[in-house]
Design a protein around this motif. Structure first.
Motif, PDB file in Angstrom:
ATOM      1  N   TYR A 175       0.828  -1.209   0.000  1.00  0.00           N
ATOM      2  CA  TYR A 175       0.000   0.000   0.000  1.00  0.00           C
ATOM      3  C   TYR A 175       0.859   1.254   0.000  1.00  0.00           C
ATOM      4  O   TYR A 175       2.021   1.254   0.427  1.00  0.00           O
ATOM      5  CB  TYR A 175      -0.984  -0.009   1.171  1.00  0.00           C
ATOM      6  N   PHE A 176       0.289   2.319  -0.487  1.00  0.00           N
ATOM      7  CA  PHE A 176       0.974   3.618  -0.577  1.00  0.00           C
ATOM      8  C   PHE A 176      -0.106   4.683  -0.673  1.00  0.00           C
ATOM      9  O   PHE A 176      -1.279   4.389  -0.949  1.00  0.00           O
ATOM     10  CB  PHE A 176       1.887   3.667  -1.814  1.00  0.00           C
ATOM     11  N   TYR A 177       0.291   5.942  -0.473  1.00  0.00           N
ATOM     12  CA  TYR A 177      -0.655   7.047  -0.580  1.00  0.00           C
ATOM     13  C   TYR A 177      -0.160   8.130  -1.532  1.00  0.00           C
ATOM     14  O   TYR A 177      -0.732   9.216  -1.595  1.00  0.00           O
ATOM     15  CB  TYR A 177      -0.942   7.637   0.808  1.00  0.00           C
ATOM     16  N   SER A 209      -3.101   5.365  14.630  1.00  0.00           N
ATOM     17  CA  SER A 209      -1.975   4.750  15.333  1.00  0.00           C
ATOM     18  C   SER A 209      -1.624   3.402  14.702  1.00  0.00           C
ATOM     19  O   SER A 209      -0.436   3.063  14.567  1.00  0.00           O
ATOM     20  CB  SER A 209      -2.309   4.573  16.819  1.00  0.00           C
ATOM     21  N   GLN A 210      -2.644   2.638  14.310  1.00  0.00           N
ATOM     22  CA  GLN A 210      -2.386   1.358  13.653  1.00  0.00           C
ATOM     23  C   GLN A 210      -1.670   1.580  12.316  1.00  0.00           C
ATOM     24  O   GLN A 210      -0.709   0.872  11.981  1.00  0.00           O
ATOM     25  CB  GLN A 210      -3.699   0.618  13.428  1.00  0.00           C
ATOM     26  N   SER A 215       3.084   1.211   8.921  1.00  0.00           N
ATOM     27  CA  SER A 215       3.947   1.891   7.956  1.00  0.00           C
ATOM     28  C   SER A 215       5.387   1.940   8.435  1.00  0.00           C
ATOM     29  O   SER A 215       6.327   1.775   7.645  1.00  0.00           O
ATOM     30  CB  SER A 215       3.413   3.303   7.683  1.00  0.00           C
ATOM     31  N   ASP A 216       5.589   2.151   9.724  1.00  0.00           N
ATOM     32  CA  ASP A 216       6.946   2.150  10.264  1.00  0.00           C
ATOM     33  C   ASP A 216       7.583   0.765  10.111  1.00  0.00           C
ATOM     34  O   ASP A 216       8.784   0.647   9.878  1.00  0.00           O
ATOM     35  CB  ASP A 216       6.933   2.565  11.737  1.00  0.00           C
ATOM     36  N   ILE A 222       3.835   7.453   4.747  1.00  0.00           N
ATOM     37  CA  ILE A 222       2.634   8.271   4.919  1.00  0.00           C
ATOM     38  C   ILE A 222       3.048   9.711   4.629  1.00  0.00           C
ATOM     39  O   ILE A 222       3.861  10.276   5.369  1.00  0.00           O
ATOM     40  CB  ILE A 222       2.060   8.170   6.332  1.00  0.00           C
ATOM     41  N   PRO A 223       2.585  10.322   3.538  1.00  0.00           N
ATOM     42  CA  PRO A 223       2.982  11.696   3.232  1.00  0.00           C
ATOM     43  C   PRO A 223       2.776  12.620   4.426  1.00  0.00           C
ATOM     44  O   PRO A 223       1.827  12.460   5.207  1.00  0.00           O
ATOM     45  CB  PRO A 223       2.058  12.067   2.061  1.00  0.00           C
TER      46      PRO A 223
END
Length: 283
Positions: A175-177, A209-210, A215-216, A222-223
């Motif tokens: 996934y990506f944004y 938070s999830q 992502s970390d 996360i932009p």
């Protein structure tokens, strides 16, 4: 922010699930699947834990999906495995009528050494092709923002190309944004002579938070503007969900309108957010 609802028919979509851990969870997930099947996905994929740790649950859910008349794509990881074990498990999937695989290197559970006969997903793809010919349609992972363990973006593009050259048919992204990252990745593999569909992976934003934690751990970016907005909402779940829906809807519209070959939704074993996104997109 108002998001336009665009009617789109016959645009390819697919859904991802993970194995449930309890009988109660399994029973609840039957309805989740039923609700999502109404959107006529091409297939539903089921994830596979580190070192095959969820194999029994994965195969059980795959079997259920097949029995419900839907095509299942089984995630299949190879790190730490022997060729005999992999061959036997793939034969089991073939005997179940499974025609799609998501072939992955995978991560070993902590405390294990590398081991096994497969060190890269391309090794697994080549093995599947040699052993089972064209029986399986093979999907492989793609990383628009570069795999966190890759030495460089160029090395990551070449790693994807190697998986395709080994016999994979298509890719599904993490996934990506940032849509630009996806399109740059596609241009990069095309420059290497790779001409296969790469389907964007879509993660709804429901819990800040999830999402930050995921992502970390995975290296998905996360932009900054999204991260700051999510932080500003604090514990306001309603505002986070509304904002996230608008962001992800616009992302999907941009991907679809600029030629992405489909959308693969990471459902997190829930139906509501994915169904709402499908409604907004006219799917």
């Amino acid at each position: 922010m108002t998001v336009a609802h665009t009617k789109t028919s016959n645009y390819p979509i697919s859904f991802e699930f993970f194995p449930t851990k309890t009988p109660e969870g399994a029973a609840k997930h039957v309805q989740v699947r039923k609700d999502l099947y109404a959107r006529q996905p091409e297939f539903c994929s089921v994830t596979y834990g580190a070192g095959g740790s969820t194999q029994a649950g994965t195969f059980s859910m795959v079997r259920d999906i097949q029995a419900e008349g839907m095509q299942a794509a089984c995630h299949f990881s190879c790190i730490g495995a022997t060729s005999d074990k992999v061959r036997a498990e793939l034969q089991e999937l073939k005997d179940m009528g499974v025609k799609r695989l998501v072939a992955l290197r995978g991560d070993l559970p902590s405390g294990y050494g590398l081991g096994g006969e497969f060190h890269h997903a391309s090794d697994l793809v080549e093995f599947i092709r040699n052993e089972f010919g064209d029986w399986f349609h093979i999907e492989v992972a793609a990383y628009p923002e570069t795999h966190p363990q890759a030495k460089s973006p160029e090395a990551d593009l070449k790693a994807f190309a190697t998986k395709i050259q080994a016999g994979a048919h298509s890719g599904i992204t993490q996934y990506f944004y940032n849509a630009d990252a996806y399109f740059r990745f596609v241009e990069g593999i095309q420059a290497l002579g790779v001409q296969v569909p790469v389907v964007p992976g879509i993660m709804p934003i429901l819990n800040s938070s999830q999402l930050m934690r995921f992502s970390d751990a995975t290296g998905a970016e996360i932009p900054r503007w999204i991260r700051l907005r999510l932080q500003a909402y604090g514990d306001d779940v309603t505002s986070i969900r509304a904002f996230g829906m608008d962001v992800v809807t616009r992302l999907c519209e941009q991907l679809r309108d600029q030629g992405a070959p489909g959308l693969h939704f990471y459902t997190m074993n829930q139906s509501a957010a994915t169904l709402e996104l499908c409604d907004r997109l006219g799917l």
